[in-house]
Scaffold this active site. Structure first.
Site, PDB file in Angstrom:
ATOM      1  N   ASP A  60     -53.285   1.428 -62.798  1.00 30.28           N
ATOM      2  CA  ASP A  60     -51.576   1.168 -63.463  1.00 30.28           C
ATOM      3  C   ASP A  60     -52.026  -0.279 -64.010  1.00 30.28           C
ATOM      4  O   ASP A  60     -52.208  -1.184 -63.203  1.00 30.28           O
ATOM      5  CB  ASP A  60     -50.659   1.479 -62.482  1.00 30.28           C
ATOM      6  CG  ASP A  60     -49.260   1.382 -63.013  1.00 30.28           C
ATOM      7  OD1 ASP A  60     -48.887   2.476 -63.698  1.00 30.28           O
ATOM      8  OD2 ASP A  60     -48.892   0.278 -62.713  1.00 30.28           O
ATOM      9  N   ASN A  68     -44.034  -6.505 -72.443  1.00 29.45           N
ATOM     10  CA  ASN A  68     -43.601  -6.259 -73.643  1.00 29.45           C
ATOM     11  C   ASN A  68     -42.074  -6.752 -74.033  1.00 29.45           C
ATOM     12  O   ASN A  68     -42.020  -7.417 -75.141  1.00 29.45           O
ATOM     13  CB  ASN A  68     -43.229  -4.608 -73.639  1.00 29.45           C
ATOM     14  CG  ASN A  68     -44.382  -3.686 -74.099  1.00 29.45           C
ATOM     15  OD1 ASN A  68     -45.380  -4.123 -74.502  1.00 29.45           O
ATOM     16  ND2 ASN A  68     -44.331  -2.389 -73.568  1.00 29.45           N
ATOM     17  N   ASP A  77     -49.584  -3.409 -76.760  1.00 29.15           N
ATOM     18  CA  ASP A  77     -50.372  -2.570 -77.117  1.00 29.15           C
ATOM     19  C   ASP A  77     -52.038  -3.048 -76.908  1.00 29.15           C
ATOM     20  O   ASP A  77     -52.770  -2.450 -76.528  1.00 29.15           O
ATOM     21  CB  ASP A  77     -50.430  -2.188 -78.599  1.00 29.15           C
ATOM     22  CG  ASP A  77     -49.324  -1.200 -78.908  1.00 29.15           C
ATOM     23  OD1 ASP A  77     -48.568  -0.520 -77.551  1.00 29.15           O
ATOM     24  OD2 ASP A  77     -48.832  -0.825 -79.774  1.00 29.15           O
ATOM     25  N   ASP A 104     -48.880   3.753 -69.296  1.00 29.21           N
ATOM     26  CA  ASP A 104     -49.617   2.401 -68.892  1.00 29.21           C
ATOM     27  C   ASP A 104     -50.634   2.977 -67.681  1.00 29.21           C
ATOM     28  O   ASP A 104     -50.952   1.875 -66.979  1.00 29.21           O
ATOM     29  CB  ASP A 104     -48.725   1.451 -68.510  1.00 29.21           C
ATOM     30  CG  ASP A 104     -47.743   1.587 -67.409  1.00 29.21           C
ATOM     31  OD1 ASP A 104     -47.913   2.755 -66.820  1.00 29.21           O
ATOM     32  OD2 ASP A 104     -46.856   0.861 -66.680  1.00 29.21           O
TER      33      ASP A 104
END
Length: 181
Positions: A60, A68, A77, A104
């Site tokens: 993870d 973000n 990304d 993720d």
């Protein structure tokens, strides 16, 4: 006849490309979740037949939402692609397989690897990603070795649970699940 051969070859190449695209995550270039389950079932069946170990990592990306929010989704990304690069840099090519499991989360199938060898791969993966310096992010990794009589969902659940133990213990660590009885 030559034109038919050329058309056949072109059609075959196109169908192989389409097959590859259907198994691959477009963002990371890793195999996708659907292909993950197919490969994991194959490797588990082979391990049971041949009597060798197989381990699973569930990975993870810690703090992606915050990353973000701070830097934007395009940078997020890039961080996801960074996980894919770290996976590819840490595994044995033509033996191990990396997958984007979803969002993720990632998975790595490690045939011929018991928990000890898999823990080394997981730690190498964690440190490799750390070197890429995506500020405030890290990897939480859960590891499970296939137990006797265990089914696909059992192995995935144990590795996933181990990942959550790593994540809930502060992240940026590897947690090895207890071996199934």
């Amino acid at each position: 006849a030559i034109e038919n051969a050329w058309l056949y070859e072109k059609s075959w190449a196109h169908s192989k490309k389409m097959e590859e695209l259907s198994m691959t995550d477009s963002l990371t270039g890793l195999y996708n979740r659907r292909h993950f389950y197919r490969r994991l079932k194959e490797e588990m069946a082979r391990a049971k037949r041949q009597g060798h170990a197989v381990s699973l990592l569930v990975v993870d990306l810690d703090n992606l939402k915050e990353y973000n929010d701070a830097f934007g989704h395009l940078k997020g990304d890039e961080a996801l692609r960074g996980v894919a690069r770290a996976i590819n840099a840490s595994i044995r090519h033509d033996v191990d397989n990396g997958f984007r499991y979803g969002g993720d989360e990632f998975a790595v199938v490690l045939p011929y690897s018991g928990a000890g060898e898999a823990a080394e791969v997981a730690e190498r993966l964690r440190k490799t990603f750390e070197d890429y310096v995506f500020e405030g992010t890290s990897l939480s990794i859960g590891l499970a070795e296939l137990g006797y009589g265990e089914e696909v969902d059992d192995l995935v659940t144990r590795a996933d649970t181990a990942m959550y133990v790593a994540k809930n213990s502060g992240g940026n660590r590897v947690h090895v699940a207890e071996k199934s009885a």
